[in-house]
Design an enzyme around this catalytic site. Structure first.
Site, PDB file in Angstrom:
ATOM      1  N   LYS A  38      14.754  23.074 -10.900  1.00 23.02           N
ATOM      2  CA  LYS A  38      14.185  21.778 -11.095  1.00 23.02           C
ATOM      3  C   LYS A  38      14.956  20.732 -11.744  1.00 23.02           C
ATOM      4  O   LYS A  38      15.747  20.946 -12.638  1.00 23.02           O
ATOM      5  CB  LYS A  38      12.812  22.037 -11.954  1.00 23.02           C
ATOM      6  CG  LYS A  38      11.671  22.559 -11.177  1.00 23.02           C
ATOM      7  CD  LYS A  38      11.178  21.842 -10.209  1.00 23.02           C
ATOM      8  CE  LYS A  38      10.068  20.945 -10.928  1.00 23.02           C
ATOM      9  NZ  LYS A  38       9.253  20.062 -10.191  1.00 23.02           N
TER      10      LYS A  38
ATOM     11  N   GLU B   5       8.348   9.593 -16.510  1.00 26.88           N
ATOM     12  CA  GLU B   5       6.942   9.879 -16.739  1.00 26.88           C
ATOM     13  C   GLU B   5       6.656   9.579 -18.212  1.00 26.88           C
ATOM     14  O   GLU B   5       5.536   9.166 -18.574  1.00 26.88           O
ATOM     15  CB  GLU B   5       6.767  11.464 -16.543  1.00 26.88           C
ATOM     16  CG  GLU B   5       6.997  11.598 -14.958  1.00 26.88           C
ATOM     17  CD  GLU B   5       7.136  13.119 -14.705  1.00 26.88           C
ATOM     18  OE1 GLU B   5       6.373  13.780 -14.202  1.00 26.88           O
ATOM     19  OE2 GLU B   5       8.557  13.717 -14.557  1.00 26.88           O
TER      20      GLU B   5
ATOM     21  N   SER C 289      13.266  22.741 -15.907  1.00 29.44           N
ATOM     22  CA  SER C 289      11.933  23.491 -16.086  1.00 29.44           C
ATOM     23  C   SER C 289      12.338  24.713 -16.933  1.00 29.44           C
ATOM     24  O   SER C 289      13.388  25.252 -16.701  1.00 29.44           O
ATOM     25  CB  SER C 289      11.571  23.825 -14.712  1.00 29.44           C
ATOM     26  OG  SER C 289      10.517  24.835 -14.814  1.00 29.44           O
TER      27      SER C 289
ATOM     28  N   HIS D 180       0.721  -1.208  -0.049  1.00 30.70           N
ATOM     29  CA  HIS D 180      -0.090  -0.064  -0.015  1.00 30.70           C
ATOM     30  C   HIS D 180       0.835   1.230   0.005  1.00 30.70           C
ATOM     31  O   HIS D 180       0.514   2.446   0.420  1.00 30.70           O
ATOM     32  CB  HIS D 180      -1.049   0.044   1.039  1.00 30.70           C
ATOM     33  CG  HIS D 180      -1.522  -1.244   1.499  1.00 30.70           C
ATOM     34  ND1 HIS D 180      -3.011  -1.613   1.036  1.00 30.70           N
ATOM     35  CD2 HIS D 180      -1.179  -2.268   2.333  1.00 30.70           C
ATOM     36  CE1 HIS D 180      -3.266  -2.745   1.300  1.00 30.70           C
ATOM     37  NE2 HIS D 180      -2.405  -3.239   2.005  1.00 30.70           N
TER      38      HIS D 180
END
Ligand code: ARG
Length: 471
Positions: free
Chosen positions: A283, A290, A277, A156
């Site tokens: 960043k 992704e 970024s 979980h």
């Protein structure tokens, strides 16, 4: 007048029909397989005495010239000639003259495209097999290097039990091992040659289908001409294997996203596999992971397209089958680009062993081991489970961890716990080593699994060769 319309249709297609009809912008990708199949077919026609040996030589020479024009980029693809097959045949006829018109004897684009696709998928998916293996080996190499690194195992996404990083990495590897088997299995099944099936009911010419199949590296000819020309489950199977692979890569990607967050801090991706970024100068983003998740979304859609494409198809070729190419091309491309990027990202990332080890100290991870400790002293597990649960509740209310409870509290809960600490019931490293059974995270077991994985991948490479041959 377009080539594919023959003498039956007098008028040219409407612009709207042409736009719907044409597929050459997509299926030109099959040109190598199309020419290879055509050469084998021409030779087969000559062997069967349907065309002369000289004609076969002429056709082969012409087809090779077409191939070299395509290779050099001088070939003019023409959308009005519908597809890759008609484009190549038309140019062949320009080159060799009327004899070019003999190539399609005893053949239809239906058995032709089914053959091209099988050849193409066999070759490309063999590269996917190799890339799966490369990724798995990159993972196993990291598992070897991180054998001493301990970390929690999660359920979980909550810290559950003490484990080791290499055990977790080998879990990734197991998925890939099955992905490899599944894809290879699908390739073995599709390795049959449709040529000779014609449009749907074969041909009256005495073609030696076995010989042509062998020429093209197939194990033999397909057994039923209706099935061979009008079924695409060979694509569905490959697609399903690749969609499952995509789901697996996406899960690994998801872990890299989570692990590289500041909240976890378990890994740092290398600059090579990170992005920044356009606005936020600080960043460093795990885009590699992704994008791999995104490719998996497409893969699932591509598989769905292939399944739905055929679900209402009566037996025999239907033109909607032309739409099989976009999804299978997309699946293979997505798999290759994802596998390569993930292998590179995993090979170059840095694990933060201290952070992982530290995560074992928060979350009462030794609760199961404490219960097991009581069981070893004779308490039934269910009772021990309850008792330790109450201790965790007590620890939570005091704002401490289970292993930080004082000895008095432990002894008050049960006299059996008086030597729990001194016996190592709270030590996460000992807890991992106690899980010394096949498939468990103890050092010895993981080392065994690493050796076994290396051995199995070595065997797999041989298996691919023996099952698919030279292709
Ligand atoms: N471009 C077609 C396809 O990919 C080739 C077969 C066309 N056959 C036909 N009967 N129109 O499926």
């Amino acid at each position: 007048m377009t080539v594919a319309r023959g003498g039956r249709l007098k008028n040219d297609p409407s612009a709207a029909m042409q736009a719907l009809n044409t597929s050459v912008d997509v299926d030109q990708r099959l040109w190598r397989e199309d020419i290879r199949g055509s050469i084998a077919h021409a030779q087969g026609l000559a062997r069967a005495g349907v065309i002369s040996k000289e004609d076969a030589v002429t056709l082969e020479r012409g087809l090779k010239q077409v191939a070299s024009e395509i290779e050099q980029g001088t070939f003019a693809w023409d959308a009005s000639k519908e597809d890759v097959h008609m484009n190549i045949e038309a140019r062949l006829t320009e080159i060799v003259g009327a004899v070019g018109g003999k190539l399609h004897t005893g053949r239809s684009r239906n058995d032709q495209v089914a053959t091209d696709l099988r050849l193409w998928v066999r070759a490309e998916a063999t590269s996917v097999l190799q890339e799966i293996q490369n990724l798995a080996q990159a993972i196993v190499a990291r598992a070897q290097g991180e054998i001493e690194t301990l970390m929690p195992a999660y359920t979980h996404l909550q810290r559950a039990q003490p484990s080791r990083l290499s055990h977790h990495l080998l879990a990734w590897q197991e998925l890939l091992f099955r992905d490899h088997q599944r894809l290879l299995d699908a390739l073995v099944r599709l390795n049959e040659c449709p040529l000779g099936s014609g449009a749907v009911a074969g041909t009256g010419f005495p073609l030696d289908r076995v010989a042509v199949a062998k020429d093209l590296g197939f194990t033999g000819p397909t057994r039923n001409s209706i099935d061979a020309t009008g079924s695409r489950d060979f694509l569905m199977e490959v697609a399903a294997s690749l969609a499952i692979l995509g789901v697996h890569l996406s899960r690994i990607g998801e872990e890299l996203v989570i692990w590289s967050s500041l909240e976890f801090g378990f890994v740092a991706l290398s600059d090579q596999y990170s992005t920044s970024s356009s606005m936020m100068p600080q960043k460093k983003n795990p885009d590699v992971a992704e994008l791999i998740r995104g490719k998996a979304a497409r893969a699932i859609g591509d598989l769905t397209s292939l399944l739905v494409l055929e679900k209402s198809l009566a037996f025999g070729y239907g033109r909607e089958l032309q739409e099989d190419k976009v999804p299978i091309f997309s699946l293979i491309d997505g798999a290759l680009v994802s596998l390569r990027a993930l292998a590179g990202a995993i090979a170059t990332l840095t694990f933060n062993a201290d952070k992982m080890r530290a995560a074992l100290n928060q979350g009462h991870l030794c609760a199961t081991d404490l219960a097991d400790f009581l069981v070893r002293k004779g308490m039934p597990f269910r009772q021990a489970h309850h008792l330790v649960g109450e201790l965790v509740r007590a620890a939570e209310s005091k704002g401490v961890q289970l292993h930080e409870l004082d000895d008095a509290t432990l002894s008050a809960a049960s006299v059996l716990l008086s030597d729990a600490r001194s016996s190592g019931a709270f030590d996460p490293a000992l807890a991992v080593e106690r899980r010394d059974l096949f498939g468990g995270p103890a050092r010895k077991q993981v080392l065994l699994q690493i050796d076994d994985a290396l051995k199995r991948w070595k065997e797999n490479a041989v298996l691919v060769k023996s099952k698919l041959g030279a292709g």
